[in-house]
Design an enzyme around this catalytic site. Structure first.
Site, PDB file in Angstrom:
ATOM      1  NE  ARG A  33      -3.868  -2.324   2.264  1.00 54.65           N
ATOM      2  CZ  ARG A  33      -3.812  -3.637   2.040  1.00 54.65           C
ATOM      3  NH1 ARG A  33      -2.630  -4.228   1.907  1.00 54.65           N
ATOM      4  NH2 ARG A  33      -4.926  -4.348   1.957  1.00 54.65           N
ATOM      5  CB  SER A 174     -11.979 -10.066   0.651  1.00 59.85           C
ATOM      6  OG  SER A 174     -10.847  -9.828  -0.179  1.00 59.85           O
ATOM      7  CG  ASP A 327      -2.541 -14.472   4.725  1.00 59.39           C
ATOM      8  OD1 ASP A 327      -3.154 -15.198   3.916  1.00 59.39           O
ATOM      9  OD2 ASP A 327      -2.333 -13.273   4.531  1.00 59.39           O
TER      10      ASP A 327
END
Length: 448
Positions: A33, A174, A327
């Protein structure tokens, strides 16, 4: 076959206590980002602590292809001279995002409201992953996407010439989809609104505010409502990237299951939308403590100490926590193998469409190493054997997935017998210093 070259077999052998500092790389989510928003700002953004794994480097190359000046000053210090919101130039060549689902989906969002046409591709793993979850919402802005059957890469995106703002309810938890829509909304007039029923990592919202965007977040009956006013002039920033909690998961989990271990992970990001693994480990009885808690660049940070925890207990992981640790479930399943009793993980269907089907990959490998696993579409249960009782001794497949590869290497550190891997090459995509860092703590991971 690795998506990044010749396969690199690896073996992790049982080892003694892990000791010392684990200086893990910068946070991958924040690194991506930083480069993208730096490229969309006007002026020079300075970044220190950038994760220099292949995934992030591919994002940096993409921003350069869009016309930003991206400079590596060495030692994790980078600068980005941005082109402003809506200022992306059309690239001369295909944008190759390697193994990075985050990279490609965020970049698709960022360019979707620019009047340019871009073709994206990736490695074998990325080209097998679904992109409709991003191409559907960016189509609402006016972008068009043409890809392979099933909405897969290679794919060409034709950006919207006259974008319109959208109101979009994210159908699944998400952060990638949410962030893609927000990045697309930057170059749309008026207000773009994103609604998420379950909170996901909020780095994009925090960073957009830091760059000067007008953005608000409210809780409503519908969920978390994020409102972004389009077409701002983003102001360049100086960004210190916290260290990656997802990377920290591996030395932390290895320390928890390896007798006599005491490992300090300094400057770790503890954003509540990312720290679910550490909360879960504590619930299982892991000896984890936070030291020197502070805030840097709007993100909570601390030094995390992990010690060997011989009395781990299986638990039912709160499904509401899934988005904050999606994750980390593969390496959590390794820890669960050394706990007493069952660890139940529900609401994790997202794991089926990551770099690999992570539930299937971990379940198969754990079974080969003597651990019983049950699984369903969106759940799995690891039946722990307790400390010292995991047989090990098998060779596992990484499925071109860095987190699967590292998780099985952690398994071998505390199993009765070495655990091998068909291909550890994908590790470089997210944690390029994994091998030397773990070796410095006292592990025995070898190639071949």
């Amino acid at each position: 076959m690795s998506g990044h070259g010749t396969p690199i077999p690896m073996t992790s052998r049982p080892c003694g206590p892990l000791k010392g500092e684990a200086n893990v790389p910068g946070d991958k989510s924040i690194s991506h980002r930083s480069l993208i928003l730096g490229a969309m700002a006007v002026g020079e953004t300075k970044i220190s602590g950038l994760l220099e794994g292949e995934d992030v480097l591919d994002t940096g190359k993409a921003m350069a292809a869009f016309g930003a000046e991206v400079i590596n000053h060495g030692g994790g210090n980078w600068s980005v001279h941005g082109v402003g919101v809506g200022g992306f130039a059309e690239p001369d060549n295909v944008i190759d995002c390697g193994n990075s689902g985050t990279g490609v989906r965020l970049i698709m969002g960022a360019m979707a409201t620019c009047d340019i046409t871009v073709t994206f591709t990736g490695d074998a793993s990325l080209n097998g992953r679904p992109m409709a979850r991003v191409t559907d919402p960016i189509a609402l802005f006016g972008a068009q996407a043409v890809g392979r059957v099933g909405g897969r890469l290679p794919m060409t995106i034709v950006g919207a010439k006259d974008p319109t703002p959208v109101r979009y309810e994210v159908p699944m938890p998400s952060a990638q989809v949410k962030s893609a829509v927000l990045l697309a909304g930057l170059n749309a007039p008026g207000q773009t609104v994103v609604i998420e029923k379950e909170a996901t990592r909020d780095h994009t919202e925090r960073m957009l505010a830091g760059f000067g965007a007008e953005i608000s977040v409210e809780q409503s009956d519908a969920g978390r409502v994020i409102t972004l006013t389009g077409q701002p002039e983003l102001k360049p920033q100086t960004i210190v990237v916290p260290r990656d909690p997802s990377s920290a998961a591996f030395p932390v989990c290895a320390a928890v299951i390896t007798p006599g271990s005491d490992v300090l992970v300094p400057n770790i990001g503890l954003n509540p939308t990312r720290a679910g693994l550490f909360t879960t480990l504590r619930e299982m009885g892991a000896d984890l403590t936070y030291e020197n808690e502070r805030e840097e660049g709007g993100e909570p940070v601390a030094d995390l100490r992990a010690k060997f925890s011989p009395n781990l207990k299986g638990i039912e992981v709160d499904p509401a926590r899934a988005a904050s640790m999606i994750d980390e479930y593969p390496v959590l399943s390794v820890v669960a193998s050394f706990a007493q009793g069952e660890t139940v993980m529900r609401g994790v269907k997202e794991l089926r469409v990551k770099e690999s089907d992570r539930i299937d990959a971990m379940a198969t490998g754990l079974r080969l190493n003597g651990v019983e696993v049950d699984e369903g579409d969106d759940w799995w249960i690891v039946k722990g054997l307790g400390h010292g009782n995991v047989p090990g001794g098998a060779t596992c497949e990484s499925h071109l997935d860095h987190r699967i590869a590292m998780s099985f290497m952690v398994l071998g550190m505390a199993a009765q017998n070495p655990v091998s891997l068909d291909d550890g090459g994908p590790i470089a995509t997210s944690f390029p210093i994994f091998e030397p860092l773990m070796a410095g703590l006292g592990t025995d991971v070898v190639r071949g």
